[in-house]
Design an enzyme around this catalytic site. Structure first.
Site, PDB file in Angstrom:
ATOM      1  N   CYS A  46      39.704  41.685  34.757  1.00  0.00           N
ATOM      2  CA  CYS A  46      38.216  42.054  35.376  1.00  0.00           C
ATOM      3  C   CYS A  46      36.968  41.489  34.787  1.00  0.00           C
ATOM      4  O   CYS A  46      36.850  41.725  33.512  1.00  0.00           O
ATOM      5  CB  CYS A  46      38.447  43.527  35.381  1.00  0.00           C
ATOM      6  N   CYS A  65      45.191  46.312  34.404  1.00  0.00           N
ATOM      7  CA  CYS A  65      44.923  44.950  34.494  1.00  0.00           C
ATOM      8  C   CYS A  65      44.614  43.975  33.636  1.00  0.00           C
ATOM      9  O   CYS A  65      44.209  42.864  33.456  1.00  0.00           O
ATOM     10  CB  CYS A  65      43.953  44.662  35.959  1.00  0.00           C
ATOM     11  N   CYS A  80      44.013  47.069  39.796  1.00  0.00           N
ATOM     12  CA  CYS A  80      45.229  47.053  39.058  1.00  0.00           C
ATOM     13  C   CYS A  80      45.722  45.840  39.086  1.00  0.00           C
ATOM     14  O   CYS A  80      45.205  44.836  39.953  1.00  0.00           O
ATOM     15  CB  CYS A  80      46.168  48.262  39.357  1.00  0.00           C
TER      16      CYS A  80
END
Length: 144
Positions: free
Chosen positions: A92, A88, A14
């Site tokens: 990623c 997020c 996150c």
């Protein structure tokens, strides 16, 4: 004699690695009883784990108070079989052959314990489902 299968590994990500991902890692570590390798990280890690998340987890017997937010690295993603993002965005990195899940969960940041409990409980429900998927049925603890 055959080689034992490698232990499955999960990365929870996150933004601040202070609430949702820490609670998820705490549940996964506790409920998998060490049968799944657990990592957590943040795209922009905070200074500390959210004290309300720590309190909510203590209510269910899991202590995450010693955890510290960690920065998301490419190595952590590469080393994980499953990467679970929790708000997020596109931070990623994506690698072929990895399984990615995006869990849409409210952010506990700035919330009181009454608002964090349902987030915690939803994370626990999802973790139990993920454990059932990652571990063969004969290795999981089933309750009647």
């Amino acid at each position: 004699m055959t080689e034992p299968t490698a232990k499955p590994s999960v990365l929870f990500v996150c933004v601040h690695n202070a609430g949702r991902s820490q609670m998820a890692a705490g549940f996964m570590t506790h409920l998998s009883e060490g049968r799944i390798e657990v990592r957590s990280a943040g795209s922009n890690p905070g200074a500390n784990v959210n004290p309300t998340a720590v309190e909510a987890m203590k209510e269910v017997g899991i202590d995450i108070s010693a955890e510290m937010p960690k920065v998301l690295t490419i190595e952590a993603v590469r080393a994980s079989d499953v990467c679970i993002t929790m708000g997020c965005g596109d931070a990623c990195p994506v690698f072929p052959g990895k399984r990615y899940l995006d869990w849409k969960l409210d952010d506990p940041a700035g919330q009181g314990i009454e608002a964090v409990r349902p987030i915690r409980d939803e994370i626990e429900r999802r973790i139990k489902g993920l454990i059932a998927e990652l571990l063969p049925a004969d290795e999981t603890n089933t309750e009647a």
